[in-house]
Motif scaffolding. Sequence first.
Motif, PDB file in Angstrom:
ATOM      1  N   LEU A 168       0.817  -1.283  -0.018  1.00  0.00           N
ATOM      2  CA  LEU A 168      -0.074   0.055   0.140  1.00  0.00           C
ATOM      3  C   LEU A 168       0.813   1.179  -0.006  1.00  0.00           C
ATOM      4  O   LEU A 168       0.596   2.163  -0.780  1.00  0.00           O
ATOM      5  N   ILE A 169       1.863   1.434   0.803  1.00  0.00           N
ATOM      6  CA  ILE A 169       2.943   2.604   0.712  1.00  0.00           C
ATOM      7  C   ILE A 169       3.427   2.657  -0.589  1.00  0.00           C
ATOM      8  O   ILE A 169       3.575   3.786  -0.930  1.00  0.00           O
ATOM      9  N   VAL A 170       3.886   1.284  -1.044  1.00  0.00           N
ATOM     10  CA  VAL A 170       4.671   1.576  -2.289  1.00  0.00           C
ATOM     11  C   VAL A 170       3.739   2.126  -3.319  1.00  0.00           C
ATOM     12  O   VAL A 170       4.272   3.093  -4.202  1.00  0.00           O
ATOM     13  N   VAL A 171       2.938   1.789  -3.515  1.00  0.00           N
ATOM     14  CA  VAL A 171       1.802   2.344  -4.485  1.00  0.00           C
ATOM     15  C   VAL A 171       1.622   3.958  -4.375  1.00  0.00           C
ATOM     16  O   VAL A 171       1.403   4.418  -5.210  1.00  0.00           O
ATOM     17  N   LEU A 172       1.296   4.149  -3.035  1.00  0.00           N
ATOM     18  CA  LEU A 172       1.082   5.590  -2.692  1.00  0.00           C
ATOM     19  C   LEU A 172       2.225   6.533  -2.997  1.00  0.00           C
ATOM     20  O   LEU A 172       2.220   7.415  -3.611  1.00  0.00           O
ATOM     21  N   LEU A 173       3.586   6.025  -2.850  1.00  0.00           N
ATOM     22  CA  LEU A 173       4.723   6.751  -3.040  1.00  0.00           C
ATOM     23  C   LEU A 173       4.882   6.958  -4.591  1.00  0.00           C
ATOM     24  O   LEU A 173       5.479   7.868  -5.012  1.00  0.00           O
ATOM     25  N   ASP A 182      -6.400   6.663  -0.147  1.00  0.00           N
ATOM     26  CA  ASP A 182      -7.723   6.159   0.582  1.00  0.00           C
ATOM     27  C   ASP A 182      -7.471   4.817   0.905  1.00  0.00           C
ATOM     28  O   ASP A 182      -7.865   4.436   1.969  1.00  0.00           O
ATOM     29  N   ARG A 183      -6.838   4.274   0.140  1.00  0.00           N
ATOM     30  CA  ARG A 183      -6.608   2.844   0.402  1.00  0.00           C
ATOM     31  C   ARG A 183      -5.562   2.466   1.588  1.00  0.00           C
ATOM     32  O   ARG A 183      -5.889   1.731   2.397  1.00  0.00           O
ATOM     33  N   LEU A 184      -4.676   3.190   1.503  1.00  0.00           N
ATOM     34  CA  LEU A 184      -3.550   3.157   2.678  1.00  0.00           C
ATOM     35  C   LEU A 184      -4.293   3.342   3.955  1.00  0.00           C
ATOM     36  O   LEU A 184      -4.041   2.911   5.075  1.00  0.00           O
ATOM     37  N   ALA A 185      -5.095   4.498   3.938  1.00  0.00           N
ATOM     38  CA  ALA A 185      -5.835   5.077   5.298  1.00  0.00           C
ATOM     39  C   ALA A 185      -6.790   3.827   5.604  1.00  0.00           C
ATOM     40  O   ALA A 185      -7.042   3.544   6.726  1.00  0.00           O
ATOM     41  N   ALA A 186      -7.569   3.207   4.695  1.00  0.00           N
ATOM     42  CA  ALA A 186      -8.592   2.114   5.011  1.00  0.00           C
ATOM     43  C   ALA A 186      -7.711   0.960   5.747  1.00  0.00           C
ATOM     44  O   ALA A 186      -8.213   0.324   6.515  1.00  0.00           O
ATOM     45  N   GLY A 187      -6.554   0.600   5.246  1.00  0.00           N
ATOM     46  CA  GLY A 187      -5.618  -0.396   5.590  1.00  0.00           C
ATOM     47  C   GLY A 187      -5.263  -0.061   7.081  1.00  0.00           C
ATOM     48  O   GLY A 187      -5.404  -0.965   7.985  1.00  0.00           O
ATOM     49  N   ALA A 188      -5.026   1.107   7.437  1.00  0.00           N
ATOM     50  CA  ALA A 188      -4.585   1.494   8.905  1.00  0.00           C
ATOM     51  C   ALA A 188      -5.871   1.665   9.737  1.00  0.00           C
ATOM     52  O   ALA A 188      -5.531   0.785  10.915  1.00  0.00           O
ATOM     53  N   VAL A 189      -7.005   1.874   9.132  1.00  0.00           N
ATOM     54  CA  VAL A 189      -8.193   1.943   9.923  1.00  0.00           C
ATOM     55  C   VAL A 189      -8.268   0.343  10.296  1.00  0.00           C
ATOM     56  O   VAL A 189      -8.941  -0.071  11.236  1.00  0.00           O
ATOM     57  N   GLY A 190      -8.305  -0.618   9.302  1.00  0.00           N
ATOM     58  CA  GLY A 190      -8.565  -1.836   9.361  1.00  0.00           C
ATOM     59  C   GLY A 190      -7.654  -2.798  10.453  1.00  0.00           C
ATOM     60  O   GLY A 190      -8.162  -3.504  11.282  1.00  0.00           O
ATOM     61  N   LEU A 191      -6.479  -2.045  10.532  1.00  0.00           N
ATOM     62  CA  LEU A 191      -5.401  -2.555  11.374  1.00  0.00           C
ATOM     63  C   LEU A 191      -6.005  -2.447  12.757  1.00  0.00           C
ATOM     64  O   LEU A 191      -6.109  -3.259  13.923  1.00  0.00           O
ATOM     65  N   VAL A 192      -6.527  -1.318  13.228  1.00  0.00           N
ATOM     66  CA  VAL A 192      -6.681  -1.003  14.452  1.00  0.00           C
ATOM     67  C   VAL A 192      -8.025  -1.559  14.725  1.00  0.00           C
ATOM     68  O   VAL A 192      -8.317  -2.054  15.780  1.00  0.00           O
ATOM     69  N   LEU A 193      -9.119  -1.657  13.755  1.00  0.00           N
ATOM     70  CA  LEU A 193     -10.422  -2.263  13.953  1.00  0.00           C
ATOM     71  C   LEU A 193     -10.090  -3.774  14.420  1.00  0.00           C
ATOM     72  O   LEU A 193     -10.829  -4.204  15.274  1.00  0.00           O
ATOM     73  N   GLY A 194      -8.997  -4.377  13.555  1.00  0.00           N
ATOM     74  CA  GLY A 194      -8.902  -5.761  13.774  1.00  0.00           C
ATOM     75  C   GLY A 194      -8.729  -6.173  15.257  1.00  0.00           C
ATOM     76  O   GLY A 194      -8.940  -7.034  15.786  1.00  0.00           O
TER      77      GLY A 194
END
Length: 823
Positions: A168-173, A182-194
């Motif tokens: 996710l970070i590589v694609v963003l950079l 948005d995808r990277l932020a969703a991944g971070a949110v999912g990590l905390v929710l999990g």
Amino acid sequence: MGAAEVTRAIRRRAVSVGFAALLLVLAVATRSLLGPSPALRETVGTGLDRVVVGHDLLSFLTAVLFAPDPAALVVAIVAIVVVMGSAELLLGHRRTLLVAVASSVLGIAIGIGLQAAGILVRGVWTQAPLDTIVLDPLIPVAGTAMAASAFAGPLWRRRIRVLGATGLIVVLLYSGSPSDADRLAAGAVGLVLGELLARRLPRFRWRRSSHHEVRSLLSAVVGVTAAGPVVAILSRSGYGPLRPLGLLFRDSLPGAGFLADPCDRIPDRVVCSQHILLAHANGPGVAVMPVLVLAALLAAAWGMWHGRRASAVLAIALDAVIAGLTAFFFGVLPALRDPASLLSTAVGTAPTLQTALAALVPAAVAVVVAINIRHFDVAPRRRTALLIGAAALVALLAGATAYVATAALLPGEFRPRGSAARALADLPERYVPIGFLHERHLGLVPIGQPAHLVHDWIGALLWAVVLVGALVLRFDLADTSVADGRRLRALLRTGAGGSISYMATWTSNRTWFSPDGRHAVAHREVGGIALALGEPVGPAEGREEAARGFAVDCDDRGLTPVFYAASPAFVRRLSDQRRWASVTVGEDTVVDVRTFAMTGKRWQDVRTSINRAHRNGVSTFWTTWEGCSAAQRAQITSISEDWVADRGLPELGFTLGGLDELQDPDVALMLALDEQGRVLAATSWLPTWRDGELVGWTLDFMRRSADTMNGLMEFVIATVLQLAQERGLEWVSLSASPLSIPEEQADDGALERLLGVLARVLEPAYGFSSLAAFKNKFQPALAPIVLAYPDSLALPATGVALTRAYLPHLTPRAALRLVSAFR
């Protein structure tokens, strides 16, 4: 797969399959299979302008229900079914739906917030048009995948998080579009929710990994970052901060068709002339060079996956070169030409932060690999490394000579007119991708065919040699060629020098062959000590003579020979002509399967374990690594990673194998399976031959799941003993427990004290004493194993060498713990 299995699979992935079906139905209903119409994009898409100006919060949900084009639709459906479907198996239906919705809404909101904040500080990566419309069904996929990691075992939890976050970070950079944020932020949110759904506070503690897993993760990271420039190449309108690094690999020169009538298209005559020259420079060799550079980095990642140290060194060098080229061509040169451009935020310039990130990311990867270089312990043969280095040097010098000579002898073949001085000044640029040339004043441009040949192909030649070298390093082993490996295995079948002799085949060992080729000694060279593993391999006759020859060879090379895990009888025979002292370092536990029977009171615990296993539906499976299914291999790996993570010290080596050693086709595995076929425990058994006949097995790898029944390992080992008896073997060794020195055989010498300290430090993590007690349940014959040494002055170095042999990857922190034990 029958209809019932398909139906069951769909039910287990109901949310994911439903989401994929909804995506397809909406595409058909809105006639957007070939891409949404502009009106539909305005209605369902989201973005900074839609939310801030239009206050359309519903677009947080509608934006993930449509794909921007047909290719994205196909990719999204596959990703939803495969990735989100796998996550749903871990999360369950309700949690998957909750995470998908929450990560989509919060991820898009955070992504828009980041873009707005970036615009306020005039960040280049946020310079996408404010009215950019985001349509991306992969946003909830990223969120659910990262959330599911909290419900996976330690192995897959780490893999999902490391590789998912890296991707996710590589694609963003490299791309930098709003949907990437948005995808990277969703991944971070999912990590905390999990973590919250798993009913634990978000705490991302790094657990210790095995050497195998560290190599796998690092090679994957190198591979993913190597693919980053491809993202920039394919994303023609991206805004990522690493986009300049991607453009370094992109052949973005104008073609002949575009310049058919250049002055109509490019009014500026100077620019027109430069573009014509660029088109002349756009040859096939120039076009293939970026591919060769990235392929070499991917080949290095492949070698790292297999533990090749030279491949890791090559990856470090390539990433360092890429970082240097990026800093030079996108930082230094623009600064020399126009210092003010470094502070500009106009698209196409190279601001300081952007340039720094583009250089720092590959540099950071190089540093991380360098820090963990100790996990790559398979070195190439010195001759192979020298040949590859010589080939690269020859390619470099030959290409440079040809280029300079052509410019000097055929000056009319270039524009401006060629010369040796101009060719030398232009030479470095012949070895890097040409995409940056429009950033600076052009050097020599080829006009004639001879000039094109050297100009276009000398860089490609060098990188082709580097690529071939990377592939060769993947298959080359240190001091043991394929032919030497076959010789060693052939000698093992004629006669083994003890129950641990098969460990001689492990790639971390070096092999010495006697002059007559009838014997071999596997050893490791550590700190001036040649630590031989057991006794020489080969026929019993002449084994001591071979050991003396090995000792002489060590003396010639300035090494002190030491035989570890030899028998006392071998040491006595070895001392006929030269005095060899010895110290007991453990006991081999050998069961004579020709006479053993599980009768009597002493076998009561083993019989109880067998009966308990049968009641619980546990069965055994005798196989090899190749004979295991992909699911079984993954389960064995997961069990092993759990075991390593629970230890307070690094994974041991030398006489203790890991996952890498399981993959030998001659090594047998005995698995314990439950009624559903899930692997509960795994053991590996090394073969021993005499005169070509299999006479024994030696236990090496032994792991079980933490949630299995008591007595499971007793059941597995008892089954192996029965199988060995049925097959007519002579014995089964439960292996020597390293550093478990019997008290009645322990002396008070310096080496004994060091080994005692090492054993005490490692005991809480590895339980050598408890392991020895466990093996005694099988009523083995205890045979002492000794360390034989010729010089008492070398005892301190021998103790250190033995410590480093068992702990080759000892970290400074762990070493501190070891030293503190001497207090």
